[in-house]
Structure formats: C-alpha cells, structure tokens
Write a protein that holds these residues in place. Structure first.
Motif, short mmCIF file in Angstrom:
data_model
loop_
_atom_site.label_atom_id
_atom_site.label_comp_id
_atom_site.label_asym_id
_atom_site.label_seq_id
_atom_site.Cartn_x
_atom_site.Cartn_y
_atom_site.Cartn_z
N SER A 83 18.89 120.26 -7.91
CA SER A 83 18.73 118.82 -7.68
C SER A 83 19.26 118.00 -8.85
CB SER A 83 17.26 118.48 -7.45
OG SER A 83 16.49 118.77 -8.61
N THR A 84 20.08 118.60 -9.70
CA THR A 84 20.57 117.94 -10.90
C THR A 84 21.34 116.66 -10.59
OG1 THR A 84 20.59 119.92 -12.27
CG2 THR A 84 22.20 118.21 -12.82
N GLY A 85 22.27 116.71 -9.65
CA GLY A 85 23.07 115.53 -9.35
C GLY A 85 22.22 114.36 -8.90
N SER A 86 21.25 114.61 -8.03
CA SER A 86 20.37 113.55 -7.57
C SER A 86 19.41 113.10 -8.65
CB SER A 86 19.58 114.00 -6.34
OG SER A 86 20.40 114.00 -5.20
N SER A 87 19.07 113.99 -9.57
CA SER A 87 18.23 113.59 -10.70
C SER A 87 18.97 112.60 -11.60
CB SER A 87 17.80 114.82 -11.50
OG SER A 87 17.00 115.68 -10.70
N ALA A 88 20.26 112.84 -11.80
CA ALA A 88 21.08 111.88 -12.55
C ALA A 88 21.15 110.55 -11.82
CB ALA A 88 22.48 112.44 -12.78
N LEU A 89 21.29 110.60 -10.50
CA LEU A 89 21.32 109.39 -9.70
C LEU A 89 19.98 108.66 -9.77
CD1 LEU A 89 22.86 107.68 -7.52
CD2 LEU A 89 21.76 109.15 -5.81
N GLY A 386 10.41 122.91 -10.31
CA GLY A 386 11.01 122.47 -9.07
C GLY A 386 11.16 120.95 -9.09
N ALA A 387 12.08 120.46 -8.31
CA ALA A 387 12.28 119.02 -8.13
C ALA A 387 12.95 118.78 -6.80
CB ALA A 387 13.13 118.45 -9.27
N CYS A 388 12.51 117.73 -6.12
CA CYS A 388 13.14 117.31 -4.88
C CYS A 388 13.37 115.80 -4.95
CB CYS A 388 12.26 117.64 -3.68
SG CYS A 388 13.01 117.19 -2.09
N VAL A 389 14.58 115.38 -4.65
CA VAL A 389 14.92 113.96 -4.64
C VAL A 389 15.35 113.57 -3.23
CG1 VAL A 389 16.32 112.13 -5.66
CG2 VAL A 389 15.70 114.13 -7.03
N VAL A 390 14.69 112.59 -2.68
CA VAL A 390 15.05 112.03 -1.38
C VAL A 390 15.46 110.58 -1.59
CG1 VAL A 390 14.24 111.38 0.93
CG2 VAL A 390 13.58 113.59 -0.06
N THR A 391 16.62 110.21 -1.07
CA THR A 391 17.17 108.87 -1.26
C THR A 391 17.54 108.28 0.08
OG1 THR A 391 18.13 109.64 -3.37
CG2 THR A 391 18.93 107.54 -2.50
#
Length: 397
Positions: A83-89, A386-391
């Motif tokens: 989820s690195t890319g979405s964490s940067a976002l 763990g990490a989950c990003v929902v946008t």
C-alpha cells in the motif's frame, strides 16, 4: 480539513518485467514529469513531495526527484508494503487538506527483482512476524511456496470451503483481468487467456495456480495534489477531487483466537476503510461504477468485492458469474487489468490506480473507458503487515 483537495495531474510509465525497465530513479523522474506536464505546472510550484518504494535505500526518493529539480522542498520517503503508493498519496492529500501546503506531488516506483517477494533482513525480528505466526497457527507454513501465495491462497481456500464453491471463480477473474488489460498500453500482460488455461497452469498454493498470481513488475506513477484555491489561481484543472480517503491498520480480529485467513489478509481493514469513506462522502457502493482494487491474487479480488460492499458477503461467485465485475455489469473492476495483468511494482501500484481512475473520470481512458455518466471512482490498495488505503474520487462539474 478542507474537502476541496484536487488531483490536478497524473502520470505513469508502461510497466515492465524485472530486468527490462529503466533504473528506479529514471522511472520515478519520468512519472513525475508526466504528472507535472498533465497538471500544466513547473516543479518549482510544488511545495512538498512524498515518494513511495519498498525495495530501495533511504533517500531513493530524492535520487528520483533530483532529476526533476533541486528546489530544496521536503522530500519524504514512504514504505508501507504493497500500500506504499497510496500511503504517499494519503500523506499528500493530508498536507493539502490541512493547509500545510497548497501543491504536493506523490510519486511511487519500484525496481523489482525476479521471483517471489522476500524479506531483505534476517538478523532482526520480522516486521510481519505476528501475521506470519497467525498464519502458521491456522494452516501451517510451507517451506517451498511463496509466503504471499500462502497467505492469499489460504484465504482463498477458506472462502471456497465456507461457501462450497470451486476455484473456477478465481480463474474467471484472471480471464477478466487479461481481457481488460488488452486495451491498456501500460500493462505487462495483454494476451488473452481462458479459464481452462488458468486452471491447468502450475499449482502455487491451495486453490491458486500461477495465472491467479500477480507478477513482480517494475514501474512508476505519480499524482499532483493541490487545493482548489491554488488550482484556480493558476488556471489549472479542478475536474477531479478526492471526496474521501481513509487508511486503516490491523484490528484485534486479525490475530485473535478463532480468526481465519480471510481476516489475516486484511478483510476487516478494507471493510472499515470503505465504511469510513462512504460515510464521509455520503455515497454508497451502489453509486460506484468503476473500481481499481488490490488484486495481488485473484482470491483477494473476490474477497475485496465483499469487503468494499460491492456485493453482499457470500455472493462473490454469483457476482463474477453474472458478469457484474466487468463492462455491461454493475461495476467495472480493474479496467486497467489490475495488478494481475498490468503488474504490481509495489511502490507504484497505488498511484497507478489513482492515474487510471482520474483518466476514467475525465473520459480519457480510451478503449478502457467505462461508458455513461461517471461521478465517482473507488480505489483500494492493501499492504499486509498492515495498511489499507481506500480513496474515493469525485468528478467535479
């Protein structure tokens, strides 16, 4: 925090197999330049940068962005597994929403090596130790199968057993992904495949065959995030905004006694992140007609249909067999081809998903374009450990 955070520019480069790409710094620079060109601004207007990658040394982000310019701005390096890319976002969006900056760039890249994902350090506690211990308690641990395949394969097996279905459903998802990718010039795997080919491919773990698993991939993508005031002041696009976004990490349910592999691979993280996003935006899954979700394995795509509320729990097989996950159905899932076919360069994936959805909302997705009046697009990016990003993105009229 302000609700008016806009994605004013996106860009990505074609993904490639390991050994066939530029080096990470060149890929990152190209993606950043593409996003800046799409936004129509010079790098000198960018006030902060968040750069995501998993396999790289510290300050690799600077190495990539220094090719764009050396303007002295803060460059923050981000590593949050897949989820690195979405964490940067997520960080870029927060910076703008809070008023800390008016214009921020998020960049993600990965220069991967062939073969399955593996840890880089064996002289210290494993970051995913608790997750792996839970998996081992539930199903044991194979000495030969890739670790990620054991986790998502185990989750897939749990799902099949719970609902009494076969892994043909996973094969159909793989076929759908390739069909979508055929129209994506950025995707690695664009040739069609059949259900029979997927099912007869070499076994990897549990119900998963090789054609149900995403490949290691190299690539880069980027997005420029800005406040509405900044965009209007500079005469820039304000056609897509981030309506809501949430990041979650593991809950007790991931590791509790009586848990199952579906929860171990992030079902509850995704469900809660989606709930927060729907509530904040005042929309529901019934309002979504295009989704880019984290299909690192076809088993996870099926599970994610339900965690995101696209179909009720236990109805994933019907959702797939009825064609409700593709063009002409309820929602087009992974029009890009997803991780399965477009590829999964870990640090770039979340920003590649962002790029695809912005193109969809603008009507710029060419042969992949989802027809009709698109108003919202949903993104789901998952990292174990763990990490989950929902946008949720919204088209601004």
């Amino acid at each position: 925090m302000s609700a008016n955070v806009h994605v004013i520019g996106v860009g990505m480069i074609p993904f490639a197999k390991p050994g066939r790409s530029d080096s990470y710094d060149v890929m990152g620079e190209k993606a950043a330049r593409a996003a800046l060109a799409d936004a129509g601004i010079a790098y000198e207007l960018v006030q902060q940068a968040y750069v995501g990658y998993v396999y790289g040394d510290s300050t690799s982000g600077q190495a990539a962005l220094y090719g764009v310019g050396t303007t002295g701005i803060p460059v923050v390096n981000v590593n949050n597994n897949c989820s690195t890319g979405s964490s940067a976002l997520w960080l870029a969006r927060q910076a703008v929403a809070s008023g800390a900056a008016e214009c921020v760039i998020a960049v993600g890249f990965e220069q991967m090596q062939p073969g399955a994902l593996k840890a880089q350090w064996d002289d210290r506690p494993a970051a995913m130790g608790r997750t792996l211990d839970t998996m081992s308690d539930l199903q044991g641990m194979s000495e030969t199968a890739p670790m990620a395949a054991q986790m998502f394969g185990g989750a897939g097996q749990s799902y099949l057993e719970r609902y009494g279905i076969s892994n043909e459903v996973f094969a159909r998802i793989a076929v759908k992904s390739r069909t979508h990718a055929a129209n994506n010039p950025y995707a690695v795997f664009r040739d069609p495949i059949t259900v029979e080919e997927v099912l007869s491919a070499p076994a990897v773990y549990g119900p998963l065959t090789r054609l149900m698993c995403c490949p290691p991939t190299c690539g880069a993508a980027a997005a420029v995030i800005a406040s509405e005031e900044f965009a209007r002041r500079h005469g820039l696009k304000t056609d897509v905004r981030i309506a809501a976004q949430a990041m979650t990490t593991d809950f007790d349910s991931t590791f509790a006694d009586g848990t199952d592999m579906i929860k171990v691979v992030g079902f509850d993280m995704a469900k809660e992140a989606a709930r927060q996003v729907y509530e904040a935006a005042g929309v529901g899954p019934e309002d979504i007609r295009v989704v880019e979700l984290h299909d690192c394995f076809t088993s996870n795509e099926l599970i994610s249909y339900e965690s995101l509320g696209l179909t009720p729990e236990g109805t994933g097989e019907k959702f797939v067999f009825d064609g409700d996950n593709t063009y002409g159905g309820q929602v087009v899932v992974n029009p890009s081809g997803g991780l399965m076919s477009k590829g999964h360069p870990l640090g770039a994936t979340g920003l590649a998903q962002c790029t695809e959805l912005v193109w969809q909302l603008r009507g710029q997705a060419d042969a992949r374009q989802v027809e009709g009046n698109l108003t919202h697009a949903l993104q789901h990016n998952l990292g174990l450990g763990g990490a989950c990003v929902v946008t949720l993105y919204e088209k601004v009229r």
